[in-house]
Design a protein around this motif. Structure first.
Motif, short mmCIF file in Angstrom:
data_model
loop_
_atom_site.label_atom_id
_atom_site.label_comp_id
_atom_site.label_asym_id
_atom_site.label_seq_id
_atom_site.Cartn_x
_atom_site.Cartn_y
_atom_site.Cartn_z
N PRO A 126 -3.78 55.47 40.51
CA PRO A 126 -4.27 56.61 39.86
C PRO A 126 -5.90 56.79 39.94
O PRO A 126 -6.53 58.16 39.90
N GLU A 127 -6.51 55.86 39.96
CA GLU A 127 -7.91 55.89 39.94
C GLU A 127 -8.57 56.35 41.34
O GLU A 127 -9.40 57.30 40.89
N LEU A 128 -8.03 56.36 42.29
CA LEU A 128 -8.50 56.81 43.54
C LEU A 128 -7.96 58.16 43.45
O LEU A 128 -8.81 58.96 44.09
N PHE A 129 -6.91 58.57 43.22
CA PHE A 129 -6.25 59.75 43.38
C PHE A 129 -7.09 60.68 42.51
O PHE A 129 -7.54 61.76 42.76
N ASN A 130 -7.17 60.08 41.05
CA ASN A 130 -8.01 61.08 40.05
C ASN A 130 -9.59 61.05 40.33
O ASN A 130 -10.05 62.19 40.09
N THR A 131 -10.22 60.09 40.35
CA THR A 131 -11.52 60.19 40.42
C THR A 131 -12.23 59.61 41.72
O THR A 131 -13.54 59.88 41.99
N GLY A 132 -11.64 59.23 42.53
CA GLY A 132 -12.27 58.77 43.74
C GLY A 132 -12.80 59.85 44.85
O GLY A 132 -13.55 59.13 45.74
N PHE A 133 -12.46 61.01 44.67
CA PHE A 133 -12.82 61.87 45.58
C PHE A 133 -13.97 62.64 44.79
O PHE A 133 -14.56 63.79 45.33
N THR A 134 -14.52 62.16 43.82
CA THR A 134 -15.45 63.07 42.87
C THR A 134 -16.93 62.60 43.65
O THR A 134 -17.38 61.71 43.53
N GLY A 135 -17.51 63.62 44.24
CA GLY A 135 -18.57 63.29 44.97
C GLY A 135 -18.59 62.72 46.55
O GLY A 135 -19.68 62.45 47.11
N ASP A 136 -17.38 62.53 46.63
CA ASP A 136 -17.00 61.82 48.01
C ASP A 136 -15.85 62.22 48.90
O ASP A 136 -14.84 62.36 48.09
N MET A 137 -16.37 62.98 49.87
CA MET A 137 -15.15 63.59 50.39
C MET A 137 -14.08 62.63 51.30
O MET A 137 -13.07 63.11 51.63
N HIS A 138 -14.53 61.53 51.28
CA HIS A 138 -13.70 60.54 52.46
C HIS A 138 -13.27 61.10 53.78
O HIS A 138 -12.08 61.20 53.74
N PRO A 139 -14.09 61.35 54.45
CA PRO A 139 -13.61 62.10 55.69
C PRO A 139 -12.82 61.14 56.42
O PRO A 139 -12.12 61.37 57.50
N GLU A 140 -12.82 59.73 56.25
CA GLU A 140 -11.94 58.69 57.08
C GLU A 140 -10.61 58.88 56.74
O GLU A 140 -9.89 58.60 57.60
N TRP A 141 -10.37 59.61 55.72
CA TRP A 141 -8.93 59.84 55.37
C TRP A 141 -8.51 61.09 55.58
O TRP A 141 -7.55 61.52 55.30
#
Length: 569
Positions: A215-230
């Motif tokens: 839940p932490e990654l899903f909800n807030t892990g993309f805030t300010g971080d696009m995570h292009p590796e995924w």
């Protein structure tokens, strides 16, 4: 899921059903498409993209496009990230997350997306469904993680709605999946369901990387971080400049599918007025002009042309029924009753070559053969709205506004962006509601705040709505299931009807059942109302090919990111 969209937007796109706002304007010139189409009409009139084969385009080049907001939450599956602009940004760099196993033609016909899923077959026996998916052997994420059974299993686990800590927009059909397992190998996925699921593209239109599993990654892990590796797509993230509010893309050397024509794509976050100036100055290559003010300002711009079509949008009345006093259904019904939709459309489409009748569905456009008018009130106007409130126990206070038990029918309308026509629309709506006995103000916000405000439910009434798909099955669950919709409005009887309709294999019968649910829900709960659909009118740099109003092919106005490019000179 449906994408939220602003009414006053620079551009809009759809992953499935995203929140969107009533977007920016046009006029009586340009290609055909002067009115909304009815069932059975020629939808080709609503597409204008300057179609060219990739081989006929200049290799390389750059295209720069505007977005109303970039981030801050880049997870489009979450409520905070559920916006049309976010989807538009992700289309070229994350086909895995935004297309998944499916792609769509201009008329909404779904077909298997061979870049990711080579086969998608279904077998129903004894009321149980088995779906077998053959995943493309080459499909993998940018970090090297193969797209295989683990991806599909994680997508199901994250989106099925069992964990309330995961902030999903809607569980959709995933709640009916019993298991996701490997078949002959990890690239063959076998899905079993508790009941048949139709249409098939209700499943795995967008995939969640196996590492996004908390839940932490899903909800807030993309805030300010696009995570292009995924991600996985024909382009890759080259640079994200949060200060300059720009995203730069480059061709993805790890992409196994068709290589793109362009060698650079740039997205810039711009308010409507800034986007207009940027287009006139040659800084961007396309801009929406869905109201008369930007159209007049853009008309005559050198090296540009107008492309017109239908905007896949429904809305105008997006009510937060969890925020008092709009928790009272009487006030919500009074809003629907006080609104003069034709007058609002006259403001919105003033000076444009566009006509449409009042639409009565959040889920389908009038040109759909499955459409029916479900708007829940027939007697409208200020007096009728006051009667609704009077019958519910409200009476005028000293200021002349209706109140009950000392609590006035007072709230604000949230307006996004700086487009003058959009503000005039909101002001007209404000006056209509005030005439109906409600004390209504305007809460002005920047376009960049759209996702934060709507995702955080920091509003009373928003002049916004949702993208519209070709099938109502997914929308009816997102909008009207009491366990799914953000207002938590509904009941066990309607929830049971919604659950049952996904088992109906006949498209016409299933959509009729969905539309009947909408009719009942609207008449009882009054949570979302359609004021308009509207045109998509775009000013485009001369020579830009395969870009423009595209109906269901792509709401980002790019039907295929690999063929977007410039004509040879």
């Amino acid at each position: 899921m449906k994408n939220l969209t602003r009414i006053g937007g620079v551009t809009a796109a759809v992953a499935a059903l995203t929140l969107t706002a009533c977007g920016g304007g046009g006029a009586a010139s340009g290609p055909e498409a002067g009115k909304g189409q009815d069932a059975g009409s020629d939808l080709a009139q609503l597409v204008s993209i300057n179609a060219k084969d990739a081989k006929d385009l200049e290799p390389g080049g750059t295209v720069t496009l505007p977005l109303g907001n970039i981030g801050p939450n880049f997870n489009g599956f979450s409520n905070d990230g559920n916006s049309a602009d976010n989807t538009a940004l992700h289309r070229p760099i994350d086909g895995a997350g935004t297309w998944g196993c499916w792609t769509y033609d201009f008329d909404g016909t779904a077909s298997v997306n061979k870049d990711f899923c080579e086969e998608f077959t279904s077998d129903v026996k004894d009321g149980k469904q088995t779906i077998t998916i053959k995943v493309n052997d080459k499909a993998s994420y940018n970090d090297g993680t193969p797209i295989d059974v683990k991806t599909f299993e994680n997508t199901w686990n994250m989106l099925k709605g069992e964990n309330p800590d995961i902030d999903i927009v809607s569980s959709g059909a995933y709640e009916f999946v019993d298991s996701v397992k490997a078949g002959a190998n990890d690239k063959e996925v076998v899905v079993t369901t508790s009941q048949p699921v139709y249409p098939l593209d209700a499943l795995f239109t967008g995939l969640v990387h196996p590492k996004v599993n908390t839940p932490e990654l899903f909800n807030t892990g993309f805030t300010g971080d696009m995570h292009p590796e995924w991600m996985a797509g024909p382009f890759k993230l080259d640079q994200y400049d949060s200060a300059a509010k720009t995203v730069t893309l480059a061709p993805n050397e790890k992409w196994w599918g068709t290589k793109p024509v362009l060698d650079k794509v740039i997205f810039r976050q711009l308010e409507s007025s800034a986007a207009i100036a940027a287009f006139k100055n040659g800084e961007i290559d396309g801009v929406s002009a869905n109201t008369i003010t930007p159209y007049k300002q853009l008309d005559g711009t050198k090296n540009s042309e107008v492309r017109r079509g239908q905007r896949l949008f429904a809305g105008g009345l997006n009510i937060n029924a969890q925020k008092a006093p709009l928790t009272d259904v009487a006030i919500r019904k009074a809003i629907f009753t006080a609104v003069d939709r034709e007058a609002l459309r006259n403001v919105r489409f003033n000076g444009l070559n566009w006509e449409e009748t009042s639409s009565g569905s959040m889920m389908l456009l009038p040109f759909s053969k499955y459409y029916q008018d479900n708007y829940p009130v027939t007697e409208t106007g200020a007096d009728a709205a006051k009667k609704v409130l009077t019958d519910a126990g409200y009476a005028p206070n000293a200021a002349g506004f209706m109140e009950k038990d000392g609590v006035p029918a007072a709230f604000s309308i949230t307006n996004f962006g700086d487009d003058p026509t959009t503000l005039a629309f909101t002001q007209t709506l404000q006056k209509q509601l005030q005439a109906g006995g409600m004390d209504v103000g305007i809460d002005q916000r920047a376009s960049a705040d759209f996702g934060k405000v709507l995702g955080g439910r920091d509003f009373f009434l928003s002049v916004s709505g949702y993208t519209v798909g070709p099938d109502a099955t997914e929308a009816v669950k997102q909008f009207y299931d009491s366990t799914t919709n953000e207002n938590e409005l509904g009941d066990a009887e309607l929830d049971a009807e919604i659950k049952k309709l996904t088992t109906i294999s006949d498209d016409a019968e299933r959509n009729k059942a969905a539309m009947d649910v909408e009719k009942k829900h609207m008449a009882k709960y009054f949570s979302m109302g359609v004021v308009m659909n509207g045109p998509q009118i775009s000013f485009v740099r001369t020579g830009l090919a395969n870009y423009g109003p595209s109906l269901f092919k792509s709401l980002s106005q790019v039907p295929d990111w690999t063929t977007l490019g410039w004509e040879k000179k």
